[in-house]
Design an enzyme around this catalytic site. Structure first.
Site, PDB file in Angstrom:
ATOM      1  N   SER A 127     -54.752 -11.174  18.358  1.00 63.68           N
ATOM      2  CA  SER A 127     -54.997 -10.858  16.946  1.00 63.68           C
ATOM      3  C   SER A 127     -53.763 -10.982  16.064  1.00 63.68           C
ATOM      4  O   SER A 127     -53.884 -11.133  14.846  1.00 63.68           O
ATOM      5  CB  SER A 127     -55.573  -9.445  16.809  1.00 63.68           C
ATOM      6  N   LYS A 175     -51.211  -4.020  13.814  1.00 63.38           N
ATOM      7  CA  LYS A 175     -51.582  -4.932  12.731  1.00 63.38           C
ATOM      8  C   LYS A 175     -50.470  -4.936  11.680  1.00 63.38           C
ATOM      9  O   LYS A 175     -49.555  -4.122  11.709  1.00 63.38           O
ATOM     10  CB  LYS A 175     -52.890  -4.488  12.057  1.00 63.38           C
TER      11      LYS A 175
END
Length: 274
Positions: A39, A93
């Site tokens: 990701s 993230k």
């Protein structure tokens, strides 16, 4: 003749207390995080061990969640580690917005408070498009899938008509991928908005599964990659705690290094954009 026996020396309670204190402080100040998915590629690769500054934003009671002192503010462009309130899973993230920010996504453009994030197209191939983005002094690469691009271009222009038939293939495609190319979000107080650098392979604040992240859920700021450590494989099981291969030592993650750029652009099918 009298023989004096030496007494055995046992670890005292004070020694145990001191050792516990040292370990607790170490665990509360610095840690590392194993990257299990793609990701955050190309910034972070699967099997990277990322060193995390756990007191970057707040100082907590060792081994507990209680915050005893606030330090720096969370900034846009930071890579943060946080725990999901529902599943208790740990995520990593990039911060795109902080409280009060208005985040908009328009295809490959991301805007914060009406201003587009600085972005430069680097290359494009049959599978993906790669950009170099910059937030403040933090520079990184992001990628988008051409498969989603083509499907979205064909359907998003007629979104209302397509969605009028929710059972159609086009409607299901939009329902699944719309947030990856379009949307508007207002970050509530005490929260942040995060996205993965691998924009089409990241479940993040664009989706209800993650949503806005509470600041108190943030466990620290990623500092750098200690190394990429390939795990030992036994059958189909990966033992992450037993690395067997090492590479990419001490890798910077807030600027685009030449090695990472070369790895991204080395495919023959890719067309570099100057």
């Amino acid at each position: 003749m009298t023989t004096t026996k030496k007494k055995k020396k046992f670890i005292s309670l004070s020694d145990i207390a001191l050792l516990t204190l040292i370990i607790s402080i170490k665990v509360s100040l610095i840690d590392w995080y194993y990257i299990p998915s793609s990701s955050m590629e190309p910034t972070l690769q699967i099997s990277d061990r990322v060193v995390v500054d756990k007191d970057a934003y707040s100082l907590r009671v060792p081994l507990l969640e209680t915050i005893i002192m606030q330090n720096e503010d969370i900034e846009r462009g930071d890579i943060v580690i946080f725990k999901d309130a529902g599943t208790k899973n740990i995520f990593i993230k990039r911060v795109i917005g902080t409280e009060g920010d208005v985040i908009e996504m328009n295809f490959h453009k991301v805007l914060v408070n009406g201003v587009e994030i600085e972005s430069k197209l680097l290359l494009s191939n049959a599978d993906s498009t790669t950009y170099r983005e910059r937030i403040g002094n933090k520079e990184y690469l992001v990628s988008y899938s051409k498969n989603i691009d083509s499907g979205m271009i064909e359907t998003i222009q007629n979104r209302d008509r397509v969605l009028s038939n929710p059972d159609s293939i086009e409607a299901k495609f939009i329902s699944k991928h719309y947030q990856q190319r379009a949307g508007k979000w207002v970050v509530p107080k005490g929260s942040i908005f995060v996205m993965g650098d691998n924009r089409d392979n990241s479940i993040d604040s664009r989706f209800a599964q993650v949503g806005y992240v509470k600041e108190e859920a943030v466990k620290g700021r990623a500092s750098f990659v200690l190394a990429n450590m390939k795990p030992l494989k036994v059958g189909n099981t990966e033992l992450n705690i037993i690395p067997v291969g090492f590479s990419d030592f001490n890798k910077e993650i807030y600027s685009v290094d030449p090695i990472t750029l070369a790895q991204v652009t080395e495919s023959k099918e890719e067309t570099p954009i100057e």
